[in-house]
Write an enzyme that holds these catalytic residues in place. Structure first.
Site, PDB file in Angstrom:
ATOM      1  N   LYS A 103       0.770  -1.267   0.114  1.00  0.00           N
ATOM      2  CA  LYS A 103      -0.095   0.082   0.082  1.00  0.00           C
ATOM      3  C   LYS A 103       0.899   1.220  -0.019  1.00  0.00           C
ATOM      4  CE  LYS A 103      -3.639  -2.240   2.455  1.00  0.00           C
ATOM      5  NZ  LYS A 103      -4.308  -2.446   3.962  1.00  0.00           N
ATOM      6  N   GLY A 134      -7.424  -3.771   1.943  1.00  0.00           N
ATOM      7  CA  GLY A 134      -8.456  -3.534   2.902  1.00  0.00           C
ATOM      8  C   GLY A 134      -7.979  -3.472   4.344  1.00  0.00           C
ATOM      9  N   LYS A 189      -4.729   6.313   3.130  1.00  0.00           N
ATOM     10  CA  LYS A 189      -5.159   6.115   4.403  1.00  0.00           C
ATOM     11  C   LYS A 189      -4.046   5.929   5.233  1.00  0.00           C
ATOM     12  CE  LYS A 189      -3.925   1.742   4.711  1.00  0.00           C
ATOM     13  NZ  LYS A 189      -3.228   1.074   5.803  1.00  0.00           N
ATOM     14  N   SER A 252      -1.195  -0.292  14.307  1.00  0.00           N
ATOM     15  CA  SER A 252      -0.954   0.289  12.875  1.00  0.00           C
ATOM     16  C   SER A 252       0.657   0.807  12.990  1.00  0.00           C
ATOM     17  CB  SER A 252      -1.667   1.314  12.749  1.00  0.00           C
ATOM     18  OG  SER A 252      -1.118   2.202  11.780  1.00  0.00           O
TER      19      SER A 252
END
Length: 329
Positions: A103, A134, A189, A252
């Site tokens: 990503k 996702g 994101k 994260s």
């Protein structure tokens, strides 16, 4: 079925377990020899203290991995993506199906991985390209906790093929044809997650973090739209869904990097002290360039760009955002 995974870190080896659970044989290629040894000799995840199936093996030899399978899962940092794909293009003797699970966006060019694929892989060696993305923490999926992803390709057959390749009792996969939207959402994101971590590191509270995430979603939508993605994708799993899990959790890596920046570390220090790849800082730089290219109003992205490049301080970044002219939502 044989599947090769290029990149055996936290996410790559976790996806290898999913594929092995589904009855496939996996060969991971990684340049970290300690990772390779842990997988081959001890059959444990190289970053988590978890045993992995014996159907998973590893190598440091890229040629061996390319020869092993028609299906190539790309799980390398985007800063290495172009180099790795150029090597694969030279080594591959037949067409391959590339499944990207990384990503990020290349800051120097603002290219998505699908763009880099087109520029590096000859058409005769590119049977199909699919992006699998996702809301997903490797720490949870390795424990086989329920997760849901999106398999996106302009080739409907292979979007469904990858859906079925990965789907099982704990991983549900949807399909999409919006490759650029899924890629952009999964990348941007990470940028907002870094800023969310900065807010947490500054101790500004949950009200501020909720506002940041909400307004950050507006900027994600603008970027996805400018890159040719759809609004439906932006508010789907690979956009809003991924933002929720990435911008609000200590699992994260991008949130944790932002936390360190908010506590006073530089962006380089935050990246260098992370045991996992932090894509969000590079993505802030890429998103800033996209904003300039398409004349987008991206106050959060632009302010965070000034901060991570050392042009303003943490206090100045707060003042810059809060002093903006009041307006309608």
């Amino acid at each position: 079925m044989n599947v090769a995974i290029i990149g055996g870190g936290a996410w790559g080896t976790t996806l290898a377990q999913v594929l092995a659970d589904n009855g496939n044989d996996i060969l991971i290629r990684d340049i970290n020899l300690d990772f390779v040894e842990k997988i081959n000799k001890y059959h444990v995840h190289p970053q988590f203290d978890v045993s992995i199936p014996s159907r998973i093996n590893a190598t440091s030899n890229l040629q061996e991995a390319i020869d092993f399978a028609k299906y190539i899962v790309l799980c390398v940092p985007t800063k290495a993506m172009r180099s790795v794909l150029t090597q694969i293009a030279d080594l591959a003797n037949e067409s391959k199906v590339f499944i990207n699970v990384s990503k990020g966006i290349e800051p120097e060019t603002t290219d998505l991985v699908s763009d880099i694929i087109t520029e590096t892989i000859d058409k005769q060696k590119l049977e199909a390209y699919v992006v699998l993305s996702g809301p997903s923490h490797a720490e949870e999926l390795i424990m086989r906790k329920f997760t849901s992803l999106v398999s996106a390709s302009t080739n409907e057959y292979y979007a469904k093929f990858v859906q079925n390749l990965f789907a099982n009792g704990y991983l549900r996969v949807y399909t999409s044809s919006d490759v650029r939207g899924v890629e952009a959402g999964g990348a941007i994101k990470n940028a907002i997650a870094v800023v969310s971590g900065i807010v947490e590191g500054l101790g500004l509270g949950e009200n501020a973090r909720a506002a940041l995430i909400c307004r950050g979603m507006r900027e994600i939508v603008k970027i996805i739209n400018s890159l040719g993605g759809s609004l439906e994708t932006a508010y789907g799993l690979s956009g809003l869904g991924d933002l929720i899990v990435t911008a609000s959790s200590y699992n994260s890596r991008n949130f944790r990097a932002g936390l360190k920046i908010g506590q006073g570390q530089t962006a380089d220090e935050a990246i260098n002290t992370s045991s996992q790849t932090v894509e969000g800082v590079r993505t802030i730089m890429a998103a800033h360039q996209i904003g300039l290219k398409y004349n987008l109003d991206l106050p959060i992205i632009n302010t965070s760009f000034l901060l991570i490049t050392g042009k303003i301080t943490l206090k100045e970044s707060q003042n810059l955002l809060l002093s903006r002219k009041l307006k309608e939502e």
